[in-house]
Scaffold this motif. Structure first.
Motif, PDB file in Angstrom:
ATOM      1  N   CYS A  91       0.838  -1.208   0.000  1.00  0.00           N
ATOM      2  CA  CYS A  91       0.000   0.000   0.000  1.00  0.00           C
ATOM      3  C   CYS A  91       0.871   1.256   0.000  1.00  0.00           C
ATOM      4  O   CYS A  91       0.580   2.225  -0.712  1.00  0.00           O
ATOM      5  CB  CYS A  91      -0.919   0.005   1.214  1.00  0.00           C
ATOM      6  SG  CYS A  91      -2.213  -1.257   1.157  1.00  0.00           S
ATOM      7  N   LEU A  92       1.941   1.250   0.790  1.00  0.00           N
ATOM      8  CA  LEU A  92       2.873   2.368   0.793  1.00  0.00           C
ATOM      9  C   LEU A  92       3.491   2.543  -0.593  1.00  0.00           C
ATOM     10  O   LEU A  92       3.649   3.665  -1.088  1.00  0.00           O
ATOM     11  CB  LEU A  92       3.968   2.143   1.833  1.00  0.00           C
ATOM     12  CG  LEU A  92       3.542   2.265   3.293  1.00  0.00           C
ATOM     13  CD1 LEU A  92       4.643   1.743   4.210  1.00  0.00           C
ATOM     14  CD2 LEU A  92       3.198   3.698   3.654  1.00  0.00           C
ATOM     15  N   ALA A  93       3.829   1.410  -1.226  1.00  0.00           N
ATOM     16  CA  ALA A  93       4.430   1.458  -2.559  1.00  0.00           C
ATOM     17  C   ALA A  93       3.465   2.074  -3.568  1.00  0.00           C
ATOM     18  O   ALA A  93       3.875   2.851  -4.433  1.00  0.00           O
ATOM     19  CB  ALA A  93       4.825   0.049  -3.008  1.00  0.00           C
ATOM     20  N   ALA A  94       2.179   1.757  -3.456  1.00  0.00           N
ATOM     21  CA  ALA A  94       1.185   2.332  -4.370  1.00  0.00           C
ATOM     22  C   ALA A  94       1.156   3.849  -4.246  1.00  0.00           C
ATOM     23  O   ALA A  94       1.074   4.567  -5.250  1.00  0.00           O
ATOM     24  CB  ALA A  94      -0.194   1.751  -4.076  1.00  0.00           C
ATOM     25  N   GLY A  95       1.245   4.342  -3.012  1.00  0.00           N
ATOM     26  CA  GLY A  95       1.250   5.777  -2.802  1.00  0.00           C
ATOM     27  C   GLY A  95       2.477   6.456  -3.378  1.00  0.00           C
ATOM     28  O   GLY A  95       2.433   7.625  -3.779  1.00  0.00           O
ATOM     29  N   VAL A  96       3.579   5.712  -3.422  1.00  0.00           N
ATOM     30  CA  VAL A  96       4.818   6.243  -3.996  1.00  0.00           C
ATOM     31  C   VAL A  96       4.783   6.214  -5.525  1.00  0.00           C
ATOM     32  O   VAL A  96       5.242   7.136  -6.197  1.00  0.00           O
ATOM     33  CB  VAL A  96       6.034   5.437  -3.491  1.00  0.00           C
ATOM     34  CG1 VAL A  96       7.310   5.843  -4.222  1.00  0.00           C
ATOM     35  CG2 VAL A  96       6.209   5.629  -1.985  1.00  0.00           C
ATOM     36  N   LEU A  97       4.173   5.172  -6.069  1.00  0.00           N
ATOM     37  CA  LEU A  97       4.242   4.929  -7.515  1.00  0.00           C
ATOM     38  C   LEU A  97       3.252   5.759  -8.327  1.00  0.00           C
ATOM     39  O   LEU A  97       3.546   6.116  -9.469  1.00  0.00           O
ATOM     40  CB  LEU A  97       3.991   3.446  -7.795  1.00  0.00           C
ATOM     41  CG  LEU A  97       5.053   2.463  -7.290  1.00  0.00           C
ATOM     42  CD1 LEU A  97       4.562   1.029  -7.470  1.00  0.00           C
ATOM     43  CD2 LEU A  97       6.358   2.664  -8.029  1.00  0.00           C
ATOM     44  N   PHE A  98       2.079   6.051  -7.749  1.00  0.00           N
ATOM     45  CA  PHE A  98       1.000   6.630  -8.552  1.00  0.00           C
ATOM     46  C   PHE A  98       0.472   7.933  -7.951  1.00  0.00           C
ATOM     47  O   PHE A  98       0.674   8.200  -6.763  1.00  0.00           O
ATOM     48  CB  PHE A  98      -0.164   5.633  -8.665  1.00  0.00           C
ATOM     49  CG  PHE A  98       0.203   4.312  -9.248  1.00  0.00           C
ATOM     50  CD1 PHE A  98       0.498   4.195 -10.601  1.00  0.00           C
ATOM     51  CD2 PHE A  98       0.250   3.177  -8.452  1.00  0.00           C
ATOM     52  CE1 PHE A  98       0.840   2.968 -11.150  1.00  0.00           C
ATOM     53  CE2 PHE A  98       0.582   1.946  -8.996  1.00  0.00           C
ATOM     54  CZ  PHE A  98       0.884   1.842 -10.348  1.00  0.00           C
ATOM     55  N   PRO A  99      -0.250   8.714  -8.758  1.00  0.00           N
ATOM     56  CA  PRO A  99      -1.026   9.832  -8.192  1.00  0.00           C
ATOM     57  C   PRO A  99      -2.005   9.285  -7.159  1.00  0.00           C
ATOM     58  O   PRO A  99      -2.420   8.124  -7.235  1.00  0.00           O
ATOM     59  CB  PRO A  99      -1.754  10.405  -9.413  1.00  0.00           C
ATOM     60  CG  PRO A  99      -0.941   9.979 -10.590  1.00  0.00           C
ATOM     61  CD  PRO A  99      -0.368   8.641 -10.231  1.00  0.00           C
ATOM     62  N   LEU A 100      -2.397  10.111  -6.211  1.00  0.00           N
ATOM     63  CA  LEU A 100      -3.169   9.624  -5.068  1.00  0.00           C
ATOM     64  C   LEU A 100      -4.459   8.921  -5.472  1.00  0.00           C
ATOM     65  O   LEU A 100      -4.759   7.833  -4.976  1.00  0.00           O
ATOM     66  CB  LEU A 100      -3.477  10.793  -4.121  1.00  0.00           C
ATOM     67  CG  LEU A 100      -4.168  10.422  -2.813  1.00  0.00           C
ATOM     68  CD1 LEU A 100      -3.346   9.417  -2.030  1.00  0.00           C
ATOM     69  CD2 LEU A 100      -4.416  11.675  -1.982  1.00  0.00           C
ATOM     70  N   ALA A 101      -5.244   9.517  -6.370  1.00  0.00           N
ATOM     71  CA  ALA A 101      -6.522   8.914  -6.770  1.00  0.00           C
ATOM     72  C   ALA A 101      -6.299   7.551  -7.431  1.00  0.00           C
ATOM     73  O   ALA A 101      -7.027   6.588  -7.166  1.00  0.00           O
ATOM     74  CB  ALA A 101      -7.272   9.843  -7.711  1.00  0.00           C
ATOM     75  N   THR A 102      -5.282   7.475  -8.294  1.00  0.00           N
ATOM     76  CA  THR A 102      -4.975   6.202  -8.954  1.00  0.00           C
ATOM     77  C   THR A 102      -4.512   5.168  -7.952  1.00  0.00           C
ATOM     78  O   THR A 102      -4.924   3.995  -8.000  1.00  0.00           O
ATOM     79  CB  THR A 102      -3.877   6.408 -10.023  1.00  0.00           C
ATOM     80  OG1 THR A 102      -4.312   7.383 -10.969  1.00  0.00           O
ATOM     81  CG2 THR A 102      -3.571   5.099 -10.746  1.00  0.00           C
ATOM     82  N   ALA A 103      -3.657   5.580  -7.016  1.00  0.00           N
ATOM     83  CA  ALA A 103      -3.133   4.663  -6.011  1.00  0.00           C
ATOM     84  C   ALA A 103      -4.252   4.084  -5.153  1.00  0.00           C
ATOM     85  O   ALA A 103      -4.291   2.877  -4.892  1.00  0.00           O
ATOM     86  CB  ALA A 103      -2.113   5.386  -5.131  1.00  0.00           C
TER      87      ALA A 103
END
Length: 236
Positions: free
Chosen positions: A70-82
């Motif tokens: 979940c942390l990685a998603a926040g790093v990888l993508f814009p917030l809405a996409t993550a």
């Protein structure tokens, strides 16, 4: 759940430290090589969110840290996409674990749970009309996602209520996504860079504080409600 012969149970429990060490190593490696993962995911171009969903769904059933993902998603993508990809991946992972635990790994799951008093009476705790409510509250507590999902899969619960109750963990997962997103952008403070986009560093930091407070409050509320339902005693 049928008790295991003592010899088999002893073997399973003796292998537990090795298994835990392997899980921790996988989580460490994921975090250590996150930049490489980022490059690999972004190489999918417009299909990067789909690639991450597939990665999340494949890694979660083998106990790779959902927190790290979940942390990685926040790093990888814009917030809405993550947030969107984590919601989809959470439901897919929960579904995969349910059918793996119920149809393919049932004996192994029951063997593992036999040595853990916390989950020993779970089937009884979620029986009856309160099943959905209890599962939803359990998802709001800091119990490991994969372990709880496997434990629920070998109970008598039906798939639809199980999947619906998984919604409870989205509060936690969504907060971790925001933490990852904010952490990435707040590094600009250390590097003396101006905040990117329309969100200031102050708002990002405030969001972290508010979400942390909300998460702690929800977890405490869920724990208290479970005690009132006498689930605490039956799962510990």
């Amino acid at each position: 759940m049928t008790p295991l012969p003592r010899s088999r149970l002893t073997w399973k429990l003796s292998a537990l430290p090795v298994f835990v060490a392997l899980v921790l190593l996988l989580g460490h490696e994921l975090e250590l090589y996150l930049p490489d993962v980022e490059v690999w995911i972004q190489s999918f171009g417009m299909f990067a969110p789909l690639g991450f969903i597939l990665l999340f769904t494949a890694l979660t059933p083998v106990f790779v840290s959902v927190d790290a993902l979940c942390l990685a998603a926040g790093v990888l993508f814009p917030l809405a996409t993550a947030e969107t990809v984590v919601v989809i991946a959470t439901y897919l992972s929960a579904s995969a674990i349910f059918f793996l635990g119920r149809d393919f790994l049932r004996a192994r799951v029951e063997a593992f749970l036999a040595g853990h008093k916390r989950f020993a009476a779970l089937d009884k705790a979620i029986s009856g009309k309160r099943a959905f409510r209890v599962m939803f509250l359990l998802r709001l507590t800091p119990l490991p996602f994969a372990m709880l999902s496997y434990a629920l899969s070998v109970t008598g619960v039906k798939f639809r209520p199980y999947l619906g109750a998984t919604t409870g963990i989205l509060v936690y997962n969504g907060t971790l996504v925001y933490f990852g997103y904010a952490a990435k952008h707040l590094t600009g403070l250390v590097q003396n860079r101006p905040a990117g986009g329309f969100v200031s560093y102050g708002l990002l930091a405030l969001g972290l504080v508010v979400l942390a407070a909300v998460l702690i409050s929800i977890a405490k509320m869920a724990a208290n409600l479970l005690k009132e339902l006498n689930v605490e005693n039956s799962t510990h």
